[in-house]
Scaffold this active site. Structure first.
Site, PDB file in Angstrom:
ATOM      1  CG  ASN A  23      58.879  10.173  49.804  1.00 42.42           C
ATOM      2  OD1 ASN A  23      59.820   9.884  50.173  1.00 42.42           O
ATOM      3  ND2 ASN A  23      58.681  11.319  50.343  1.00 42.42           N
ATOM      4  CG  HIS A  60      59.316  15.625  50.854  1.00 42.14           C
ATOM      5  ND1 HIS A  60      59.202  16.234  52.005  1.00 42.14           N
ATOM      6  CD2 HIS A  60      57.893  15.209  50.115  1.00 42.14           C
ATOM      7  CE1 HIS A  60      58.343  15.934  52.545  1.00 42.14           C
ATOM      8  NE2 HIS A  60      57.492  14.827  51.967  1.00 42.14           N
ATOM      9  CD  GLU A  96      60.463  14.587  55.620  1.00 38.80           C
ATOM     10  OE1 GLU A  96      60.814  14.115  54.601  1.00 38.80           O
ATOM     11  OE2 GLU A  96      59.173  14.446  55.804  1.00 38.80           O
ATOM     12  CD  GLU A 105      53.796  15.590  49.954  1.00 34.70           C
ATOM     13  OE1 GLU A 105      53.384  14.086  50.360  1.00 34.70           O
ATOM     14  OE2 GLU A 105      54.997  15.681  50.075  1.00 34.70           O
ATOM     15  N   GLY A 165      52.944  13.880  58.173  1.00 36.96           N
ATOM     16  CA  GLY A 165      53.252  12.891  59.651  1.00 36.96           C
ATOM     17  C   GLY A 165      52.943  14.116  60.319  1.00 36.96           C
ATOM     18  CB  SER A 185      47.570  12.934  57.934  1.00 37.32           C
ATOM     19  OG  SER A 185      49.272  13.325  58.239  1.00 37.32           O
TER      20      SER A 185
HETATM   21  P1  PGA Z   1      52.620  11.827  55.530  1.00 37.09           P
HETATM   22  O1  PGA Z   1      54.011  12.119  54.238  1.00 37.09           O
HETATM   23  O2  PGA Z   1      51.931  10.897  54.300  1.00 37.09           O
HETATM   24  O3  PGA Z   1      53.874  10.440  56.487  1.00 37.09           O
HETATM   25  O4  PGA Z   1      51.896  12.637  55.887  1.00 37.09           O
HETATM   26  C1  PGA Z   1      53.379  12.574  53.162  1.00 37.09           C
HETATM   27  C2  PGA Z   1      55.355  12.962  52.949  1.00 37.09           C
HETATM   28  O5  PGA Z   1      56.124  13.529  53.152  1.00 37.09           O
HETATM   29  O6  PGA Z   1      55.068  12.957  51.171  1.00 37.09           O
END
Ligand code: PGA
Length: 251
Positions: free
Chosen positions: A10, A93, A95, A163, A169, A207
């Protein structure tokens, strides 16, 4: 038949068109003869039509609107995504939920639109740290899944990505036990929804890196990864993919 593992990158709001095209070319040249893994690149919308992929490589959009067309400035429909050759759409997601006010009901409408256009949703669920600390992880996952999948018949076509929001992140990964519990719980809820033992695939995201991929893919219930940060670097993305390919090959 056992489904292949899925490694989805992603890219979020990263990479312009040239960067995306060259990344995908390089990755396909580095990952030859994959037998056990399907790889999904998820560029910003601008990359959807110009990235050229061939199975076992696929493209995903990072969002869509549920309407077919109309006065929705700034939005994009599933048939537009399909016309670019993408086969998957990432939905819900964290976000999008956090920064763009996406609700479970919206996610449900979007999943319905994706499925009715014969594309596959990668439906993201996961708890925040506060929810986990309050012991609400399971009830939250149940709510997200029951509303998100309400009215969907063919649940086998849905991919779920677990997730934990606090692991995205941040460099923090959930423990193997937390991941196994969540994945098994998600599979149980989905099997109750369709009164069957579904072969639904559940990806882990949060992560994932080349240094923890081997351990994470061995966790029972983990069918692949949704990767953010580490998917932006072609070497680390290919290394994670190759680790999973080799582990599945030697099973
Ligand atoms: P990350 O993000 O691997 O940077 O933790 C995962 C995601 O948002 O799908």
């Amino acid at each position: 038949m056992e489904k292949k593992s899925i490694i989805a990158g992603n890219w979020k709001m990263n990479k312009d068109l040239d960067e995306g095209v060259s990344f995908v070319e390089t990755a396909q040249n580095m990952l030859l003869d994959l037998k056990n893994v399907s790889v999904i690149f998820s560029p910003p919308f601008i990359g959807l039509s110009d990235l050229k992929v061939q199975s076992p490589f696929f493209k995903a959009a990072q969002n869509c609107h549920w309407e077919e067309k109309g006065a929705y400035t700034g939005e994009i429909s599933v048939s537009m995504i399909k016309s670019c050759g993408a086969e998957f759409v990432i939905l819900g997601h964290s976000e999008r939920r956090q920064f763009f006010g996406e609700t479970d009901l919206w996610v449900n409408k979007k999943i319905k639109a994706v499925v009715s256009n014969s594309l596959k949703p990668i439906f993201c669920v996961g708890e925040t740290l506060i929810e986990r600390e309050k012991g609400e992880t399971k009830s939250l996952l149940k709510k997200q899944i029951e509303i998100g999948l309400n009215g969907i018949n063919n649940l086998q076509e849905i991919i779920i990505a677990y997730e934990p929001v606090w692991a995205i992140g941040t460099g923090k990964t959930a423990t193997n036990i937390q991941i196994e519990e969540a994945h098994m719980y998600i599979k149980k809820i989905v099997s109750e929804l369709c009164n069957d033992i579904p072969t639904i695939q559940v990806l882990y995201g949060g992560s994932v890196k080349s240094t923890n991929a081997e351990e994470l893919i061995m966790v029972p219930g983990v069918d692949g990864f949704l990767i953010g940060g580490a998917s932006l670097d072609v070497k680390s993305f290919c290394s994670i993919t190759q680790i999973v390919e080799d582990i599945q090959e030697n099973k």
